[in-house]
Design an enzyme around this catalytic site. Sequence first.
Site, PDB file in Angstrom:
ATOM      1  N   HIS A 228      34.129 -50.028  -6.823  1.00 11.07           N
ATOM      2  CA  HIS A 228      33.700 -51.202  -6.065  1.00 11.07           C
ATOM      3  C   HIS A 228      33.015 -52.257  -6.935  1.00 11.07           C
ATOM      4  O   HIS A 228      32.822 -53.387  -6.493  1.00 11.07           O
ATOM      5  CB  HIS A 228      32.834 -50.797  -4.855  1.00 11.07           C
ATOM      6  CG  HIS A 228      31.409 -50.497  -5.176  1.00 11.07           C
ATOM      7  ND1 HIS A 228      30.909 -49.219  -5.240  1.00 11.07           N
ATOM      8  CD2 HIS A 228      30.359 -51.309  -5.429  1.00 11.07           C
ATOM      9  CE1 HIS A 228      29.608 -49.274  -5.521  1.00 11.07           C
ATOM     10  NE2 HIS A 228      29.254 -50.530  -5.635  1.00 11.07           N
ATOM     11  N   ASP A 273      35.849 -43.987  -4.915  1.00 11.72           N
ATOM     12  CA  ASP A 273      35.105 -45.082  -5.546  1.00 11.72           C
ATOM     13  C   ASP A 273      34.811 -44.723  -7.007  1.00 11.72           C
ATOM     14  O   ASP A 273      33.685 -44.398  -7.380  1.00 11.72           O
ATOM     15  CB  ASP A 273      33.799 -45.314  -4.762  1.00 11.72           C
ATOM     16  CG  ASP A 273      33.102 -46.592  -5.186  1.00 11.72           C
ATOM     17  OD1 ASP A 273      33.687 -47.361  -5.982  1.00 11.72           O
ATOM     18  OD2 ASP A 273      31.965 -46.822  -4.716  1.00 11.72           O
ATOM     19  N   SER A 369      24.889 -49.021  -8.763  1.00  8.22           N
ATOM     20  CA  SER A 369      26.271 -48.564  -8.590  1.00  8.22           C
ATOM     21  C   SER A 369      26.958 -48.333  -9.915  1.00  8.22           C
ATOM     22  O   SER A 369      26.761 -49.084 -10.869  1.00  8.22           O
ATOM     23  CB  SER A 369      27.081 -49.613  -7.838  1.00  8.22           C
ATOM     24  OG  SER A 369      26.771 -49.544  -6.493  1.00  8.22           O
ATOM     25  N   GLY A 370      27.780 -47.280  -9.954  1.00  6.82           N
ATOM     26  CA  GLY A 370      28.521 -46.986 -11.168  1.00  6.82           C
ATOM     27  C   GLY A 370      27.720 -46.156 -12.147  1.00  6.82           C
ATOM     28  O   GLY A 370      28.256 -45.653 -13.124  1.00  6.82           O
TER      29      GLY A 370
END
Length: 419
Positions: A228, A273, A369-370
């Site tokens: 994402h 994701d 995120s990530g």
Amino acid sequence: MYRPGRVALATRSLNPFVVGIFVVVGIVILGVTIGLLVHFLAFAQKPYLYQSNLRITNVEYTRQLESPTSSEYRALSRTIENLMNETFRASYLARQFKRAYVVRIRQGDQGVIATVLLKFHFTGRVSEASMKNRIEQILRRLQNNAGTMIINVSPENVQLIPPATAEDILIRECGSSPELMTLSFERIIQGTQAGAGDWPWQASLQLNNAHHCGAILISNAWLLTAAHCFRTVRDPRQWSVTFGYLLSSPERRVNVRRIIIHPNYISETHENDIALVELNSEVSFTRNIHRICLPAANENIPVGATVYVTGWGSLQPGGSSVNVLRQGAVQIISNADCNAPESYNGLVTSGMICAGRQGGGTDACQGDSGGPLAMADSRQIWSVWGIVSWGYECGLPNKPGVYTYVPFYRDWITQQTGI
Ligand code: ARG
């Protein structure tokens, strides 16, 4: 009125006192000096590291041993370490011996070769040649005393190595924690701000040189992150990756060559994701930049395990990212609990895993995120089990962080990268 007698008396009565002080101070200074000299010349314990290669001829090299996170690798390392520990603790170097650590297992002509680091503390002056001899001698006892293993200690096998060399050996292997670098095994994760080198696999994925997401270094050329992160921009030329725990002064910046987004990523449900980022040029590993291990496809993380999430994300939903990398301890929550009606009510699928704190609190947030959800094994080797993916706001009770479950995608990672 002038009265000289009094003054003279006063001066005379002060003298013994001053002299006394001088004597006491003199004795203290002398004592401290002698003490320090004796300490540094005779009792200072200096760490010495030795490297040794052991040939174990009756243990078959299997595919499982390729991964330091496999149970086979861990069991074999433990067995060797225990043997070494027992042997040295039963020897006349028992007091000087600190620990044995298996840094590498590889295939030998016959069986396996284990590279072991040995740490000693020697006091005062030691002859390097005689020390090496004594250690070799003790190691040779292993040959007759290794239980079911047949261990071959070849002559000229023990090598004194400088701490920097030990560090080089360790940073080439995946998941080496900072505490392993000195074979100290002591790590105190305190507060929420990380220090330099605490999470050497943590990278910042940057869009036009601004922090956008976290990313996880898994080789010299590849990083793992969330799909994402590329929702708006997929052109690799606009992306770069920085390393080091400060966003404002990164240790390295590398451009991106290729972005591989999981073909089945669904933004509405956050399914799959996961994405891979290939660097334009390889990063060389340093103390503060090196890779984390990947768990095998068939491994499972136990519910309740303490794991660490790290990132430069905001401290509340909608906030901005921070300059100093932050860390937080959270616990693995079962998918069943995480799918309870008061929690995520069925939105958590088998490619995801939840982690948080009872009652909320520590959590990942926007900008994390990530980034990695990492856990250390009993030998202080770190693996990445999750990738920060989604959550309802941040840190709310019953709304833990949801992470892409890395073992679920292990085979896809190998297909795409060969790792
Ligand atoms: N989607 C967010 C991001 O883009 C990460 C959300 C994680 N949220 C959480 N509560 N754990 O950075």
